[in-house]
Design a protein around this motif. Sequence first.
Motif, PDB file in Angstrom:
ATOM      1  N   GLU A  40     -12.224   1.339  13.047  1.00 47.81           N
ATOM      2  CA  GLU A  40     -11.110   1.894  13.821  1.00 47.81           C
ATOM      3  C   GLU A  40      -9.796   1.224  13.421  1.00 47.81           C
ATOM      4  N   LEU A  41      -9.844  -0.085  13.275  1.00 41.01           N
ATOM      5  CA  LEU A  41      -8.645  -0.813  12.845  1.00 41.01           C
ATOM      6  C   LEU A  41      -8.207  -0.376  11.455  1.00 41.01           C
ATOM      7  N   ALA A  42      -9.166  -0.299  10.540  1.00 39.95           N
ATOM      8  CA  ALA A  42      -8.840   0.072   9.161  1.00 39.95           C
ATOM      9  C   ALA A  42      -8.234   1.468   9.091  1.00 39.95           C
ATOM     10  N   ASN A  43      -8.825   2.408   9.816  1.00 39.28           N
ATOM     11  CA  ASN A  43      -8.322   3.786   9.791  1.00 39.28           C
ATOM     12  C   ASN A  43      -6.925   3.873  10.400  1.00 39.28           C
ATOM     13  N   ALA A  69      -3.693 -12.533  -4.055  1.00 39.11           N
ATOM     14  CA  ALA A  69      -2.511 -13.366  -4.280  1.00 39.11           C
ATOM     15  C   ALA A  69      -1.348 -12.567  -4.855  1.00 39.11           C
ATOM     16  N   ASN A  70      -1.622 -11.628  -5.765  1.00 38.44           N
ATOM     17  CA  ASN A  70      -0.530 -10.870  -6.375  1.00 38.44           C
ATOM     18  C   ASN A  70       0.086  -9.844  -5.437  1.00 38.44           C
ATOM     19  N   TYR A  71      -0.553  -9.625  -4.281  1.00 38.76           N
ATOM     20  CA  TYR A  71      -0.042  -8.667  -3.296  1.00 38.76           C
ATOM     21  C   TYR A  71       0.893  -9.351  -2.290  1.00 38.76           C
ATOM     22  N   TYR A  99      -1.313   5.073   9.828  1.00 39.71           N
ATOM     23  CA  TYR A  99       0.042   4.906  10.343  1.00 39.71           C
ATOM     24  C   TYR A  99       0.960   4.099   9.429  1.00 39.71           C
ATOM     25  N   SER A 100       0.447   3.630   8.298  1.00 41.94           N
ATOM     26  CA  SER A 100       1.329   2.863   7.417  1.00 41.94           C
ATOM     27  C   SER A 100       1.039   3.058   5.940  1.00 41.94           C
ATOM     28  N   ASP A 101      -0.058   3.773   5.618  1.00 40.46           N
ATOM     29  CA  ASP A 101      -0.442   3.967   4.222  1.00 40.46           C
ATOM     30  C   ASP A 101      -0.684   2.629   3.525  1.00 40.46           C
ATOM     31  N   GLU A 102      -1.208   1.682   4.286  1.00 38.86           N
ATOM     32  CA  GLU A 102      -1.508   0.353   3.755  1.00 38.86           C
ATOM     33  C   GLU A 102      -2.794   0.407   2.941  1.00 38.86           C
ATOM     34  N   LYS A 103      -2.673   0.192   1.617  1.00 35.61           N
ATOM     35  CA  LYS A 103      -3.843   0.325   0.744  1.00 35.61           C
ATOM     36  C   LYS A 103      -4.848  -0.811   0.918  1.00 35.61           C
ATOM     37  N   MET A 104      -4.432  -1.911   1.548  1.00 36.37           N
ATOM     38  CA  MET A 104      -5.338  -3.026   1.818  1.00 36.37           C
ATOM     39  C   MET A 104      -5.907  -2.961   3.238  1.00 36.37           C
ATOM     40  N   SER A 105      -5.881  -1.802   3.843  1.00 36.10           N
ATOM     41  CA  SER A 105      -6.239  -1.684   5.258  1.00 36.10           C
ATOM     42  C   SER A 105      -7.651  -2.172   5.553  1.00 36.10           C
ATOM     43  N   ARG A 106      -8.598  -1.890   4.698  1.00 36.86           N
ATOM     44  CA  ARG A 106      -9.981  -2.295   4.975  1.00 36.86           C
ATOM     45  C   ARG A 106     -10.151  -3.806   4.856  1.00 36.86           C
ATOM     46  N   ALA A 116      -0.001 -12.416  11.340  1.00 37.26           N
ATOM     47  CA  ALA A 116       0.623 -12.336  10.021  1.00 37.26           C
ATOM     48  C   ALA A 116      -0.062 -13.273   9.031  1.00 37.26           C
ATOM     49  N   GLU A 117      -0.462 -14.441   9.495  1.00 39.49           N
ATOM     50  CA  GLU A 117      -1.144 -15.390   8.615  1.00 39.49           C
ATOM     51  C   GLU A 117      -2.525 -14.876   8.208  1.00 39.49           C
ATOM     52  N   ILE A 118      -3.231 -14.249   9.143  1.00 37.33           N
ATOM     53  CA  ILE A 118      -4.538 -13.656   8.825  1.00 37.33           C
ATOM     54  C   ILE A 118      -4.380 -12.595   7.736  1.00 37.33           C
ATOM     55  N   ILE A 119      -3.363 -11.757   7.869  1.00 38.30           N
ATOM     56  CA  ILE A 119      -3.128 -10.692   6.889  1.00 38.30           C
ATOM     57  C   ILE A 119      -2.731 -11.291   5.542  1.00 38.30           C
TER      58      ILE A 119
END
Length: 330
Positions: A150-153, A196-198, A158-165, A187-190
């Motif tokens: 649910e979080l990933a979806n 690293a390159n992201y 809502y943001s098109d975040e490619k690292m969502s999963r 923010a630190e968890i994310i």
Amino acid sequence: MEIVHTPVLLQECLDYLSPFGELFEKNALMIDSTLGEGGHSFAFLSKFPGLHIIGLDADKNIQARARERLSLFGERMKFFNGWFNDFYENYDMSGERPDLILFDLGISVYHYEKSGRGFSFRHDEPLDMRLNASEGESAGDIVNSWKEDELANMIYLYSDEKMSRRIAKAIVEARMGGKITSSKALAEIIWNAVPANYRYGQIHPATRTFQALRIAVNSELRRLPKALHSAFNVLKDGGKMGVITFHSLEDRIVKNYFRNLGKQCVCPPEQAVCTCGGTACAEILTRKPVEPTAHEVKTNSPSRSAKLRVVRKIHDASAQHFMAIEEEAM
């Protein structure tokens, strides 16, 4: 009082939503659907002495700041504390109907800098993000209770975040060690979840996830289609409605709704008989969205993604106009 937020596309709004067209009286009524600190309303009331405004906002704290700022206009300024979709759905059609309606769908800089509700990870604040802090799930409730998928979806949608999963997985793993309660902690968890390159792109890797959470917490996209449709039908014939958007999801909803209003017919192609009215409901005044000038972007960076779309009403829209965009809000 200290003014935190600078209204975007201000001159463009004054130009496109001027109340002095051939169908407007000098004592026109405007509804500022997203009052914030009152920047747009202040400019309209200052420029057009015959204008009076009703300002709507779900956040009673920021509305209190607007009340103070706009107090010099006296009875020309009135206020409604609540969601704009509720206001328009319950509008008293036997009373005065507005000549002008403005939606500025951006979140005020005040919320990021002064609200203390975790809209930004620049400050270490409780993870809330509710505009109306007395109702609904907070951002903390979502990150601590929603399932990983649910979080990933939600983050991706809502943001098109490619690292969502990866981000959702990291959130679920982190909360096993205790609740995630602050914006800095999230923010630190994310930050630690992404490669690293992201981490060193144009924006902080948590930016899109925070946007997605804010949209989810306040049901921003789900409120929008019905609010647009109800507001348009509240508007006087000949009146003008303008909407400022800040990301592609909400702009697509506005663009498609306005486009449908400008069509002769929006009935499904397979429907044999037209039931939507068969005539255009609105004249589209901005064939392409109005965007900020380079100077505005330089002096007011939150304006960089803003787009203004404006229509002039011909007659009420049918249910088909609303149904055509409702599914886009998920």
